[in-house]
Write an enzyme that holds these catalytic residues in place. Structure first.
Site, mmCIF file in Angstrom:
data_model
loop_
_atom_site.group_PDB
_atom_site.id
_atom_site.type_symbol
_atom_site.label_atom_id
_atom_site.label_comp_id
_atom_site.label_asym_id
_atom_site.label_seq_id
_atom_site.Cartn_x
_atom_site.Cartn_y
_atom_site.Cartn_z
ATOM 1 N N ASP A 1 -2.333 -10.698 -2.484
ATOM 2 C CA ASP A 1 -2.937 -10.278 -1.214
ATOM 3 C C ASP A 1 -4.419 -9.961 -1.468
ATOM 4 O O ASP A 1 -4.807 -9.619 -2.587
ATOM 5 C CB ASP A 1 -2.203 -9.026 -0.704
ATOM 6 N N HIS B 1 -6.057 -7.414 -0.596
ATOM 7 C CA HIS B 1 -6.283 -5.997 -0.876
ATOM 8 C C HIS B 1 -5.499 -5.552 -2.096
ATOM 9 O O HIS B 1 -4.382 -6.012 -2.322
ATOM 10 C CB HIS B 1 -5.873 -5.155 0.339
ATOM 11 N N HIS C 1 0.822 -1.227 0.000
ATOM 12 C CA HIS C 1 0.000 0.000 0.000
ATOM 13 C C HIS C 1 0.851 1.271 0.000
ATOM 14 O O HIS C 1 0.304 2.371 -0.126
ATOM 15 C CB HIS C 1 -0.949 0.020 1.205
ATOM 16 N N ASP D 1 -4.551 -13.172 3.493
ATOM 17 C CA ASP D 1 -5.849 -12.612 3.912
ATOM 18 C C ASP D 1 -6.942 -12.928 2.900
ATOM 19 O O ASP D 1 -8.095 -12.515 3.079
ATOM 20 C CB ASP D 1 -5.753 -11.103 4.216
#
Ligand code: OKP
Ligand code: ZN
Length: 340
Positions: free
Chosen positions: A194, A196, A160, A283
């Protein structure tokens, strides 16, 4: 064949206890125990061997990926905290286009480079972030020396973090730094699995035709980071087609996930890169506290096997994965499938 595992002791002192989620204080999901669980299982299972610790990433390499002003801000803000100071959470967020009067100075408000409140700064944060980046660099270095694969157990995660912003538990973009180092070999593909969207990695390589970024993630229409990761984001003017987003619906389980993954892998094969960096997050697993896919530990073996079919020098860089009691099973399954 065992995979070299890169781990740093510096991550554990970076340990915020709380995060703000939908307006409420909750336990901080990115805890040190995540890494310990994965490290122990990968070594005990015989799939991995100790591949050493972090490299010192030269400043010139950090500034190839990140704005020097962000590095200066993080180093000084987190590096000069008095003993006993708790983690600081940003409360003023700079909207660059609307805050032109904000002076360029390291005493900027705590949110000057943050895009959310999920990456607080503490006394140990900068050292942990540098060491995490150094693990990714050390893994890339192994590939440069001709080894087929490596696994950097990075924490804090990185995908991120962009050139001049940080957030979402991330401070420095470990994956982007590794990909940058691997560009010495030629074109590089980044596969982000991931849960996200890797908004930081996407933005760093947005206009870079020598890097293909492919991401499978929860649909940003209703999932963090909300404003990035849509399918129509395909690359900048100098790099059309260098970005492939494959958003998937909440509830996605193994079979549809693997078929979307194959689409991403086909795009990577067509790009014919010299090396692959996998931003690996667990995740996507069933009942992860911050994800809504339903992959089972066994599904990661199929993911690993499919990635191995590319037959590329491959560096795994740890991103997320927060269901503690599942992490070891997921990591073992991914690496087992990749090596099989
Ligand atoms: C870091 B990584 C919004 C929840 C967002 C932050 C997620 C950061 C994920 N209601 N929580 O694993 O990509
Ligand atoms: Zn994630």
């Amino acid at each position: 064949m065992k995979i070299p595992l890169l781990v740093s002791p510096h991550h554990s002192a970076h340990a915020p206890t709380v995060e703000f989620d939908q307006g409420c204080l909750r336990p901080y999901a990115d805890c040190p125990e995540r890494i310990e669980r994965m490290r122990a299982r990968l070594l005990e299972s015989g799939l991995a061997l100790d591949g050493g610790g972090p490299l010192d990433v030269p400043l010139a390499e950090l500034t190839a990926v990140h704005d020097p002003a962000l590095l200066d801000f993080l180093a000084h803000r987190a590096g000069s905290m008095p003993a006993g100071q708790d983690y600081v959470y940003p409360e003023i967020f700079a909207v660059r286009s609307a805050m032109s009067r904000l002076a360029r100075h390291r005493d900027w408000p705590d949110g000057a480079y943050a895009f959310d409140s999920y990456a607080p700064l503490g006394r140990a944060t900068w050292a942990a972030a540098l060491a995490s980046a150094g693990l990714a660099a050390a893994g890339a270095e192994r590939l440069l020396r001709g080894e087929p694969c490596a696994y950097a157990l990075c924490r804090p995660p990185g995908h991120h973090a962009g050139a001049d912003f940080y957030g979402g538990y991330c401070y420095l973009n470990n994956t982007a730094l590794a990909a940058y180092r691997l560009m010495a070999l030629g074109r590089v593909a980044v596969l982000d699995i991931d849960y996200h969207h890797g908004n930081g990695t996407q933005s760093i390589f947005w206009d870079e035709p020598r890097v293909l970024f492919v991401s499978l993630h929860g649909d940003p229409a209703d999932e963090y980071p909300y404003y990035c990761g849509f399918a129509d984001e395909t690359g900048g003017p100098d790099a059309p087609g260098s970005n492939l987003n494959l958003p998937l619906a909440a509830g996605t389980h193994g079979a549809p996930y693997l078929s979307a993954l194959q689409g991403g892998l086909d795009a990577i094969a067509a790009f014919a890169p010299a090396a692959l960096v996998v931003s690996a997050g667990f995740d996507t697993g069933e009942d992860d506290p911050v994800g809504r896919f339903k992959l089972l530990p066994a599904d990661y073996a199929a993911v690993g096997a499919a990635i191995a079919q590319l037959r590329l020098p491959t560096l795994f860089v740890q991103e997320g994965g927060y269901r503690l009691e599942r992490l070891a099973d997921c990591a073992q399954s991914l690496v087992g499938g990749f090596l099989s």
